[in-house]
Scaffold this active site. Structure first.
Site, mmCIF file in Angstrom:
data_model
loop_
_atom_site.group_PDB
_atom_site.id
_atom_site.type_symbol
_atom_site.label_atom_id
_atom_site.label_comp_id
_atom_site.label_asym_id
_atom_site.label_seq_id
_atom_site.Cartn_x
_atom_site.Cartn_y
_atom_site.Cartn_z
ATOM 1 N N TYR A 183 0.837 -1.191 0.000
ATOM 2 C CA TYR A 183 0.000 0.000 0.000
ATOM 3 C C TYR A 183 0.877 1.248 0.000
ATOM 4 C CZ TYR A 183 -3.686 -3.291 1.397
ATOM 5 O OH TYR A 183 -4.557 -4.359 1.463
ATOM 6 N N PRO B 195 -15.920 -4.590 2.333
ATOM 7 C CA PRO B 195 -17.272 -4.967 2.752
ATOM 8 C C PRO B 195 -18.347 -3.997 2.259
ATOM 9 C CG PRO B 195 -16.129 -3.903 4.559
ATOM 10 C CD PRO B 195 -15.112 -4.090 3.465
#
Length: 330
Positions: free
Chosen positions: A59, A206
């Site tokens: 990241y 999610p």
């Protein structure tokens, strides 16, 4: 905040974790990453009881781990820290996966240095390397546990076969995989396997990579550098069809006095005590919204109604490009 057990470890982690990727990577260019707001978001997460933080060495090519280190410096004991290894970058900016024990040894030392910690609580292999037996990768990771550099092991985007083979080498505490109202393929065998072995399923993306937030009403809303521009679900007719699902979920959520994002997280939490979603955000206002989802209770009728919405509004497009799909559930 409510808490859930991590696999069979006995560790308590917040029922809703924090995905930190977007603070440094994937959803924009360098000027879109506000360190001041990100650090404030991390501080607020602890105030809200969100102790389960997720990052990875890829990241921002280490930038996200460095960002977290600024909070960990004084609050290490308050955070259950997860990071991952395996993706390596070429000079042209493209990446490839390397799950070799040799690279893992380099990667963990680099992560420990960037995070400025002595031990990583949960260490994942970011994918399964098709060229290296999973037993070799996990066997090398298990050595890190013996050395005290890592406490628990995890897999990401692994198949049932890989999960069972890995678990036979060393206990796997968590499987991280994409799971949401928009992506439910884990229900076809993978979730049953994790439950059989007592492994927590950590659900990333999610909120359907932001679809559930309702903030993306056109592909033109995505900034330069946002990798979603290349994902099939966010393109053309696929995106238009998926917006219909979002609209239906938003309508249902409003009837309950919550947001579609909160509905999505509450739905995941209702799937079982072994499910822990890690919605990503880099802003405090969205963090507070996500955290409040832990207090939302969905009835059996609510869950049936949500399933009806999904049956009537099929999700269009795969979750990754063709190349990316070759790396999942492997």
């Amino acid at each position: 905040m409510q808490y859930r057990k991590l696999g069979k470890t006995g560790e308590s982690i917040s029922a809703i974790g924090l995905g930190c990727m977007g603070m440094s990577y994937a959803y924009g260019t360098a000027q879109d990453f506000n360190e001041t707001e990100s650090l404030a978001t991390l501080e607020l997460a602890l105030e809200l009881g969100i102790n389960f933080w997720d990052t990875a060495d890829m990241y921002g090519q280490g930038a996200n781990e460095i960002l977290l280190s600024k909070i960990l410096a004084t609050k290490r004991d308050k955070v259950f820290l997860a990071t991952k290894f395996g993706f390596r970058f070429k000079e042209d900016g493209t990446n490839y996966f390397d799950g070799s024990p040799e690279y893992m040894k380099q990667a963990v030392e680099a992560s420990l240095k960037r995070l400025k910690v002595d031990v990583i609580d949960l260490y994942y292999t970011h994918r399964i390397d098709e060229n290296i037996p999973v037993e070799e990768t996990v066997g090398a990771m298990a050595q890190l546990v013996k050395e005290g550099k890592v406490r628990y092991l995890g897999l990401s985007e692994a198949s049932v076969d890989s999960i069972k083979r890995a678990h036979a080498v060393h206990p796997i505490a968590a499987l991280q995989t994409e799971y949401s109202l928009f992506t439910r393929d884990v229900e076809d065998g993978i979730l049953a396997a994790t439950r059989e072995l007592g492994i927590t399923l950590v659900a990333y993306s999610p909120l359907g990579r932001g679809l559930s937030t309702g903030a993306i009403n056109s592909t033109g809303a995505l900034k330069d550098g946002d990798f979603r521009k290349n994902l099939p679900r966010f393109q053309g007719e696929n995106f238009e069809q998926n917006l219909q699902t979002v609209n239906a979920l938003e309508t249902f959520a409003k009837e309950k006095g919550i947001t579609a994002a909160q509905l999505s997280l509450a739905w995941l939490l209702a799937q079982g005590e072994d499910i822990v979603p890690i919605p990503g955000t880099k802003r405090r206002k969205y963090l507070q919204e996500n955290a409040a989802a832990a207090e939302v209770n969905l009835s059996a009728d609510d869950l049936t109604a949500i399933d009806g919405i999904l049956r009537n509004n099929a999700i269009a497009g795969t979750r990754y490009t063709e190349g990316g799909m070759k790396l999942v559930n492997r």
